[in-house]
Design a protein around this motif. Structure first.
Motif: not given
Length: 665
Positions: A534-539, A554-558, A648-664
């Motif tokens: 998710p971090m690589g894809c969203c960035f 076109y926004s971190i939240e979206d 600069w991507l702390g807000p993205l990591k926070d917004a993704l939450g548990d997606a960083s583990t769920r995506y697998r």
């Protein structure tokens, strides 16, 4: 939504009424006071200039019009007003220039056409005087409602125009000019299905109405109905063989059908006639890029920038090659474009994304992120994207498309096994999977097809209620034979993109939202989910400016909300259609290419072919942002590029939450 007029709007209307009754001194005094509150307001500046002219303060009026043009360069009446000023000054050439510019923006300006007729007669230009007189006569034949609505539409006031033209049509029936105008409002609002229906009706009523047929072609191209568009264009070109606009659209239709060599030839014919046409240079370059002719594409992109130095899309297109590196002089030029106050919004955000890529390539990540962030904010400012609509659609898909729902519809749909759908998010590695599969002797690579979306629009019906849409609930009301009809329709409509190979790819990432529909209409089609961390894809999405659509990027939240919604819906498809979708994680494909290639081919019931491992040698047109990357051997370097921007991507990591583990999972 509250539609009560604001205090500013009420005061503007009061000042406008003062000008109608010729109380110009009072109008000017009131408008001057109001301008201190809203110094960039279009209507206030226009009323100031109008009052100044009527009071014979011509130099002041011209100065006000200069300010108005700075903030609102597409407003037709400012040029009409400038024409009137030069009439007072007895400067016929400049007056003609002003009125001509006005009617080129807004053809429904009787005063400008009347003044042009008189000025041309005065200067002895009988031919242009006759043309202007013809326009005056045409406007006199039209209903006042149509003229007013057309004028409002031309100046960007879509709601006001629609509020006039809809009631007029309800009262007076099939009036082709009014129907065409309502269709153009639909085009401006991207309600293309409704516009297409209206324009079909106009052409049926008035087959020789070329302007309406041209609008119809535009809608067909926007809806990716390129074959139908080309057939309509052949009629227009037969009637007007020298018409550049028709010929350019014909080339665009050829490119849309994947006939890029033909498109390049047609575009270059147009450039021989008009070497400074920046949009044609850009189109040539896009087709050359799709054909893999990178060096020629670069020259054409640079020619586009040379033809119009602030053409943001030319610079972004160079950046979007992914392998191009900007020299210092081009970076300086792009910075100047961004800093110039007169730069249009669309050009500004294009150069911001290009500058983000330029500084990323130089490892100047703070400066790069500054431009990516600025480009996203500018692009988001013009977007109408609402994440709750996508999230609502996901909830309705889950509620409608249950295990029981599918079990009761076993055996429906077309039995054709030809399509291979690749779904997921943009920038998730889907183009790589497409290129691998298209390197197989039995598989045709096409492009990102829109046919599933068109079927969805058909099921939604015209004038869909976004708050309570018919789709996907409408699936429950369809009789079994309708699923087979829709499957056969998909096969027939996509035939034009195919050769003779038994299988073909539809790589439209957004189709993950419609896997239930795909399963029902094409139960033997294969579906592959291209998934990226998710971090690589969203960035990667945040630094990509898409040609059209993908407004959630076109926004971190979206983008974070969209990614989480994607995981939720894909998990649902896995539960209710177990084994229906093959998931390929991008990182796994990079680490073990052969293992994942064999896995995909086995899923598609295809024998292994070594050519799939050498996908970068396959020659075919590729139209996505990854076009140049899939023409190179696979590499790991791109997986963790986001970590260069981690500060600069702390807000993205926070917004993704548990997606960083769920995506697998």
């Amino acid at each position: 939504m509250n539609s009560t007029p604001s205090t500013i709007e009420l005061e503007v209307e009061r000042i406008r009424e003062l000008t109608r009754i010729h109380r110009y001194a009072e109008a000017l005094a009131a408008a001057d006071v109001l301008s201190t509150q809203v110094p960039e307001n279009r209507d206030v500046l226009y009323l100031i200039a109008l009052s100044q002219r009527q009071l014979n303060r011509i130099p002041e009026a011209l100065s006000t019009l200069e300010r108005l043009q700075k903030f609102h360069p597409g407003f037709s009446r400012l040029y009409q007003e400038r024409g009137h000023c030069y009439v007072v000054l007895r400067d016929a050439p400049r007056a003609i220039e002003g009125f001509l510019r006005a009617v080129n923006i807004n053809p429904a300006l009787p005063a400008s056409w009347s003044m042009l007729e008189g000025l041309y007669r005065m200067t002895g230009d009988a031919r242009n005087a006759a043309t202007a007189a013809q326009h005056v006569a045409t406007l006199k034949r039209l209903a006042q409602e149509v003229i007013l609505a057309t004028s409002l539409f031309s100046d960007g006031e879509l709601t006001a125009a629609e509020n006039i033209i809809r009631p007029y049509l309800l009262q007076h029936g099939n009036k082709v000019e009014a129907m065409r105008l309502l269709a153009k409002i639909g085009i401006a609002r991207d309600v293309l299905d409704h516009a297409e229906v209206l324009l079909e009706a106009v052409i049926a009523l008035a087959p020789d109405y070329r302007a309406a047929r041209q609008d119809y072609v535009l809608v067909l191209v926007e809806r990716h109905k390129y074959q139908q568009a080309r057939e309509e264009l052949e009629k227009l070109i037969q009637a007007e063989p020298e018409n550049r606009q028709h010929r350019a659209m014909y080339a665009t239709a050829c490119a849309g059908l994947g006939e890029h060599d033909r498109a390049v030839q047609l575009y270059r014919e147009l450039l021989r006639e008009a070497p400074q046409a920046e949009d044609v240079h850009l189109s040539v370059a896009h087709s050359l890029k799709a054909l893999g002719r990178r060096d020629e594409a670069i020259l054409s992109y640079r020619s586009a920038a040379g033809a119009r130095p602030d053409f943001g899309d030319a610079y972004w297109s160079l950046a979007n090659l992914k392998t191009y590196r900007f020299p210092d002089n081009e970076i300086a030029r792009m910075r100047a474009i961004d800093e110039a106050p007169e730069t249009r919004l669309v050009d500004r955000y294009h150069v911001c994304f290009a500058l983000g890529k330029a500084f990323e390539d130089r490892a100047e990540y703070a400066e790069s992120w500054r431009y990516y962030e600025r480009g996203n904010a500018l692009k988001r400012s013009e977007s109408r994207y609402r994440p709750e609509i996508i999230e609502g659609n996901t909830a309705r898909q889950i509620a409608t498309c249950t295990s029981e729902f599918f079990a009761s519809r076993t055996g429906v749909g077309s039995s054709k096994p030809d399509p291979i759908f690749i779904v997921g998010l943009p920038r998730s590695g889907s183009t790589l999977l497409e290129q691998i599969l298209a390197s197989h002797s039995a598989v045709e690579g096409t492009q990102e097809l829109s046919d599933i979306q068109r079927i969805v629009l058909e099921l939604q019906g015209t004038d869909p209620d976004l708050g309570n849409p018919r789709y996907p609930g409408a699936l429950a009301q369809l009789p079994p034979e309708e699923f087979a009809r829709l499957g056969e329709k998909f096969m027939q409509d996509t035939r034009v993109y195919r050769g003779e190979k038994p299988y073909f790819i539809d790589k439209n990432p957004n189709n993950f939202r419609h896997i239930g529909l795909i399963h029902l209409i094409l139960p033997n089609a294969k579906i592959i989910d291209a998934r990226r961390e998710p971090m690589g894809c969203c960035f990667s999405n945040l630094k990509q400016l898409f040609a059209k659509g993908q407004e959630f990027t076109y926004s971190i939240e979206d983008i974070a909300r969209y990614y989480r919604t994607y995981l939720e819906l894909m998990a649902h498809w896995d539960r209710v259609l177990p084994g229906r979708v093959l998931r390929v994680w991008h990182e796994d494909g990079v680490d073990d290419l052969e293992g994942n290639v064999r896995r995909m081919l086995e899923f598609c019931s295809l024998p292994f072919e070594p050519s799939c491992l050498e996908f970068y040698r396959t020659e075919r047109s590729v139209r996505t942002p990854s076009a140049e990357q899939v023409r190179q051997p696979i590499f790991r370097e791109g997986l963790d590029q986001w970590k260069n921007y981690e500060p600069w991507l702390g807000p993205l990591k926070d917004a993704l939450g548990d997606a960083s583990t769920r995506y697998r999972q």
